[in-house]
Design a protein around this motif. Sequence first.
Motif, PDB file in Angstrom:
ATOM      1  N   ASN A  16      50.478  32.493  38.709  1.00  0.00           N
ATOM      2  CA  ASN A  16      49.074  32.688  38.021  1.00  0.00           C
ATOM      3  C   ASN A  16      48.207  31.380  37.621  1.00  0.00           C
ATOM      4  OD1 ASN A  16      48.808  35.555  37.925  1.00  0.00           O
ATOM      5  ND2 ASN A  16      50.498  35.544  36.466  1.00  0.00           N
ATOM      6  N   THR A  17      48.930  30.308  37.375  1.00  0.00           N
ATOM      7  CA  THR A  17      48.511  28.916  37.031  1.00  0.00           C
ATOM      8  C   THR A  17      47.792  28.286  38.478  1.00  0.00           C
ATOM      9  OG1 THR A  17      49.748  28.739  35.124  1.00  0.00           O
ATOM     10  CG2 THR A  17      48.812  26.870  36.067  1.00  0.00           C
ATOM     11  N   PRO A 121      34.968  35.819  36.967  1.00  0.00           N
ATOM     12  CA  PRO A 121      36.140  36.959  36.567  1.00  0.00           C
ATOM     13  C   PRO A 121      37.423  36.510  37.535  1.00  0.00           C
ATOM     14  CG  PRO A 121      34.036  38.083  37.087  1.00  0.00           C
ATOM     15  CD  PRO A 121      33.840  36.692  37.553  1.00  0.00           C
ATOM     16  N   PHE A 122      38.582  36.545  36.496  1.00  0.00           N
ATOM     17  CA  PHE A 122      39.922  36.355  37.098  1.00  0.00           C
ATOM     18  C   PHE A 122      40.773  37.251  36.272  1.00  0.00           C
ATOM     19  CE2 PHE A 122      43.899  34.316  37.205  1.00  0.00           C
ATOM     20  CZ  PHE A 122      44.120  34.113  38.529  1.00  0.00           C
ATOM     21  N   ILE A 123      41.787  38.001  37.149  1.00  0.00           N
ATOM     22  CA  ILE A 123      42.694  38.853  36.728  1.00  0.00           C
ATOM     23  C   ILE A 123      43.923  38.288  37.050  1.00  0.00           C
ATOM     24  CG2 ILE A 123      43.652  41.159  36.657  1.00  0.00           C
ATOM     25  CD1 ILE A 123      40.613  42.040  37.208  1.00  0.00           C
ATOM     26  N   GLY A 127      47.581  42.317  36.217  1.00  0.00           N
ATOM     27  CA  GLY A 127      46.566  43.035  35.996  1.00  0.00           C
ATOM     28  C   GLY A 127      45.519  42.571  34.552  1.00  0.00           C
ATOM     29  N   GLU A 128      46.511  41.489  33.963  1.00  0.00           N
ATOM     30  CA  GLU A 128      45.628  40.948  32.717  1.00  0.00           C
ATOM     31  C   GLU A 128      44.511  40.268  33.143  1.00  0.00           C
ATOM     32  OE1 GLU A 128      46.716  38.036  29.049  1.00  0.00           O
ATOM     33  OE2 GLU A 128      48.349  38.476  30.382  1.00  0.00           O
TER      34      GLU A 128
END
Length: 139
Positions: A16-17, A121-123, A127-128
């Motif tokens: 994710n990072t 936007p970033f998820i 899904g968070e």
Amino acid sequence: MNVTIYHNPDCGTSRNTLALIRHAGIEPTIVEYLQKPFGREQLIKLLDEAMLRPREALREKGTPYAELGLDGAGVTDAMIIDAMLEHPILVNRPFVVSPLGTRLCRPSEVVLDILPPVTKPFIKEDGEVVIDIDGRRAR
């Protein structure tokens, strides 16, 4: 902007990072530290720049932490560094270095503190929502 991520592709937080860095329009230098372990000076510098004591960057889950006795009294910073060098899986991840600072990016959105402003936007892969549709950090 030159950014380096000390990455473990098997770690969701690390993935994710990396995705957030790329989402900011930056293709970082990726160092898979389990394949190319840290040198002593490099690890100490990384910890110093992130303003962390070795214990604060020590990963317990899924590591030989307990077997090595790192949970006992009298364990020094030098002993932790030695263990991290011998067993790189003990180094929590991911560390990210940018011209704006060095951070242990747990949770992954900590990386936003050392990147240029990101408003798209970033998820996360689970899904968070990290950056909402209005370009604001969700937390």
